[in-house]
Scaffold this motif. Sequence first.
Motif, PDB file in Angstrom:
ATOM      1  N   MET A   1       0.743   7.744  -2.271  1.00 39.75           N
ATOM      2  CA  MET A   1       0.787   7.152  -3.588  1.00 39.75           C
ATOM      3  C   MET A   1      -0.479   7.501  -4.388  1.00 39.75           C
ATOM      4  O   MET A   1      -0.389   7.792  -5.578  1.00 39.75           O
ATOM      5  CB  MET A   1       0.948   5.632  -3.486  1.00 39.75           C
ATOM      6  CG  MET A   1       1.044   4.954  -4.833  1.00 39.75           C
ATOM      7  SD  MET A   1       1.171   3.166  -4.745  1.00 39.75           S
ATOM      8  CE  MET A   1       2.906   2.978  -5.030  1.00 39.75           C
ATOM      9  N   ILE A   2      -1.622   7.495  -3.740  1.00 42.38           N
ATOM     10  CA  ILE A   2      -2.883   7.796  -4.433  1.00 42.38           C
ATOM     11  C   ILE A   2      -2.878   9.222  -4.975  1.00 42.38           C
ATOM     12  O   ILE A   2      -3.298   9.468  -6.112  1.00 42.38           O
ATOM     13  CB  ILE A   2      -4.094   7.545  -3.510  1.00 42.38           C
ATOM     14  CG1 ILE A   2      -4.222   6.046  -3.240  1.00 42.38           C
ATOM     15  CG2 ILE A   2      -5.377   8.080  -4.125  1.00 42.38           C
ATOM     16  CD1 ILE A   2      -5.249   5.686  -2.203  1.00 42.38           C
ATOM     17  N   GLU A   3      -2.378  10.158  -4.182  1.00 39.05           N
ATOM     18  CA  GLU A   3      -2.323  11.550  -4.642  1.00 39.05           C
ATOM     19  C   GLU A   3      -1.401  11.700  -5.843  1.00 39.05           C
ATOM     20  O   GLU A   3      -1.721  12.426  -6.796  1.00 39.05           O
ATOM     21  CB  GLU A   3      -1.869  12.457  -3.504  1.00 39.05           C
ATOM     22  CG  GLU A   3      -2.899  12.609  -2.412  1.00 39.05           C
ATOM     23  CD  GLU A   3      -2.377  13.425  -1.237  1.00 39.05           C
ATOM     24  OE1 GLU A   3      -1.263  13.971  -1.311  1.00 39.05           O
ATOM     25  OE2 GLU A   3      -3.110  13.509  -0.233  1.00 39.05           O
ATOM     26  N   LYS A   4      -0.275  11.014  -5.829  1.00 39.03           N
ATOM     27  CA  LYS A   4       0.648  11.065  -6.966  1.00 39.03           C
ATOM     28  C   LYS A   4      -0.015  10.483  -8.212  1.00 39.03           C
ATOM     29  O   LYS A   4       0.109  11.035  -9.302  1.00 39.03           O
ATOM     30  CB  LYS A   4       1.929  10.286  -6.663  1.00 39.03           C
ATOM     31  CG  LYS A   4       2.875  10.982  -5.732  1.00 39.03           C
ATOM     32  CD  LYS A   4       4.132  10.140  -5.566  1.00 39.03           C
ATOM     33  CE  LYS A   4       5.125  10.784  -4.626  1.00 39.03           C
ATOM     34  NZ  LYS A   4       6.362   9.975  -4.504  1.00 39.03           N
ATOM     35  N   LEU A   5      -0.695   9.365  -8.041  1.00 37.59           N
ATOM     36  CA  LEU A   5      -1.376   8.739  -9.173  1.00 37.59           C
ATOM     37  C   LEU A   5      -2.452   9.654  -9.747  1.00 37.59           C
ATOM     38  O   LEU A   5      -2.582   9.790 -10.969  1.00 37.59           O
ATOM     39  CB  LEU A   5      -1.983   7.396  -8.762  1.00 37.59           C
ATOM     40  CG  LEU A   5      -0.977   6.287  -8.462  1.00 37.59           C
ATOM     41  CD1 LEU A   5      -1.682   5.101  -7.811  1.00 37.59           C
ATOM     42  CD2 LEU A   5      -0.248   5.859  -9.716  1.00 37.59           C
ATOM     43  N   ASP A   6      -3.222  10.292  -8.877  1.00 34.19           N
ATOM     44  CA  ASP A   6      -4.250  11.226  -9.343  1.00 34.19           C
ATOM     45  C   ASP A   6      -3.628  12.379 -10.122  1.00 34.19           C
ATOM     46  O   ASP A   6      -4.157  12.786 -11.168  1.00 34.19           O
ATOM     47  CB  ASP A   6      -5.064  11.773  -8.166  1.00 34.19           C
ATOM     48  CG  ASP A   6      -6.036  10.761  -7.602  1.00 34.19           C
ATOM     49  OD1 ASP A   6      -6.374   9.788  -8.306  1.00 34.19           O
ATOM     50  OD2 ASP A   6      -6.465  10.938  -6.435  1.00 34.19           O
TER      51      ASP A   6
ATOM     52  N   SER B   1      -7.704  11.146 -16.891  1.00 30.64           N
ATOM     53  CA  SER B   1      -8.568  10.925 -15.721  1.00 30.64           C
ATOM     54  C   SER B   1     -10.015  11.274 -16.051  1.00 30.64           C
ATOM     55  O   SER B   1     -10.945  10.643 -15.570  1.00 30.64           O
ATOM     56  CB  SER B   1      -8.088  11.764 -14.535  1.00 30.64           C
ATOM     57  OG  SER B   1      -8.135  13.143 -14.852  1.00 30.64           O
TER      58      SER B   1
ATOM     59  N   ARG C   1      -8.463   0.660 -13.462  1.00 29.39           N
ATOM     60  CA  ARG C   1      -8.034   0.176 -12.154  1.00 29.39           C
ATOM     61  C   ARG C   1      -6.512   0.256 -12.093  1.00 29.39           C
ATOM     62  O   ARG C   1      -5.829   0.107 -13.103  1.00 29.39           O
ATOM     63  CB  ARG C   1      -8.522  -1.262 -12.017  1.00 29.39           C
ATOM     64  CG  ARG C   1      -8.134  -2.002 -10.820  1.00 29.39           C
ATOM     65  CD  ARG C   1      -8.823  -3.361 -10.719  1.00 29.39           C
ATOM     66  NE  ARG C   1      -8.333  -4.298 -11.731  1.00 29.39           N
ATOM     67  CZ  ARG C   1      -9.096  -4.974 -12.562  1.00 29.39           C
ATOM     68  NH1 ARG C   1     -10.390  -4.849 -12.540  1.00 29.39           N
ATOM     69  NH2 ARG C   1      -8.578  -5.803 -13.432  1.00 29.39           N
ATOM     70  N   ILE C   2      -5.997   0.469 -10.903  1.00 25.55           N
ATOM     71  CA  ILE C   2      -4.562   0.437 -10.660  1.00 25.55           C
ATOM     72  C   ILE C   2      -4.332  -0.475  -9.469  1.00 25.55           C
ATOM     73  O   ILE C   2      -5.003  -0.351  -8.443  1.00 25.55           O
ATOM     74  CB  ILE C   2      -3.999   1.843 -10.374  1.00 25.55           C
ATOM     75  CG1 ILE C   2      -4.215   2.745 -11.596  1.00 25.55           C
ATOM     76  CG2 ILE C   2      -2.522   1.768 -10.001  1.00 25.55           C
ATOM     77  CD1 ILE C   2      -3.792   4.178 -11.395  1.00 25.55           C
ATOM     78  N   ARG C   3      -3.395  -1.397  -9.626  1.00 23.04           N
ATOM     79  CA  ARG C   3      -3.058  -2.333  -8.547  1.00 23.04           C
ATOM     80  C   ARG C   3      -1.569  -2.242  -8.272  1.00 23.04           C
ATOM     81  O   ARG C   3      -0.771  -2.125  -9.204  1.00 23.04           O
ATOM     82  CB  ARG C   3      -3.397  -3.780  -8.932  1.00 23.04           C
ATOM     83  CG  ARG C   3      -4.856  -4.019  -9.101  1.00 23.04           C
ATOM     84  CD  ARG C   3      -5.537  -4.131  -7.738  1.00 23.04           C
ATOM     85  NE  ARG C   3      -6.920  -4.493  -7.900  1.00 23.04           N
ATOM     86  CZ  ARG C   3      -7.923  -3.709  -7.589  1.00 23.04           C
ATOM     87  NH1 ARG C   3      -7.705  -2.527  -7.095  1.00 23.04           N
ATOM     88  NH2 ARG C   3      -9.155  -4.106  -7.751  1.00 23.04           N
ATOM     89  N   TYR C   4      -1.212  -2.341  -6.999  1.00 17.44           N
ATOM     90  CA  TYR C   4       0.190  -2.294  -6.592  1.00 17.44           C
ATOM     91  C   TYR C   4       0.556  -3.579  -5.883  1.00 17.44           C
ATOM     92  O   TYR C   4      -0.098  -3.977  -4.929  1.00 17.44           O
ATOM     93  CB  TYR C   4       0.434  -1.095  -5.671  1.00 17.44           C
ATOM     94  CG  TYR C   4       1.794  -1.065  -5.041  1.00 17.44           C
ATOM     95  CD1 TYR C   4       2.936  -1.033  -5.825  1.00 17.44           C
ATOM     96  CD2 TYR C   4       1.941  -1.071  -3.664  1.00 17.44           C
ATOM     97  CE1 TYR C   4       4.188  -1.004  -5.246  1.00 17.44           C
ATOM     98  CE2 TYR C   4       3.197  -1.040  -3.082  1.00 17.44           C
ATOM     99  CZ  TYR C   4       4.317  -1.009  -3.878  1.00 17.44           C
ATOM    100  OH  TYR C   4       5.550  -0.989  -3.311  1.00 17.44           O
TER     101      TYR C   4
END
Length: 86
Positions: A1-6, A22, A29-32
Amino acid sequence: MIEKLDRILDAVKDPESELPISRLGLVKRIRYSKKHRILYVFIDFLSHRPSCRTCVGISMLIESSITCNLKNALEKEFPELSIRIV
C-alpha cells in the motif's frame, strides 16, 4: 500500500508548476482505517497560500484541482476503500 501511495503522490501534479505533490509537501499524513475501510489524506494548503487576496482565489482553484485529481487517482488504485481528503 505504501508503494502505491508513493506512486500516486509522484503522479499527481500541481497544474501550475507541473511538480508532483509529493515534492511540494502538501500531503502531511495518510491514515488507513482497516475496520471502516477508509483512507484519510491530510493536506495542508493553508501554509502555501499567498497573502494577496486576489491570488487566494486563484490558489483555491488550483487546490480544488489537486484535491480532485488526487481523490480520483486514489479511488482508481484503491476502489475498495472510501477516500476522505481532510
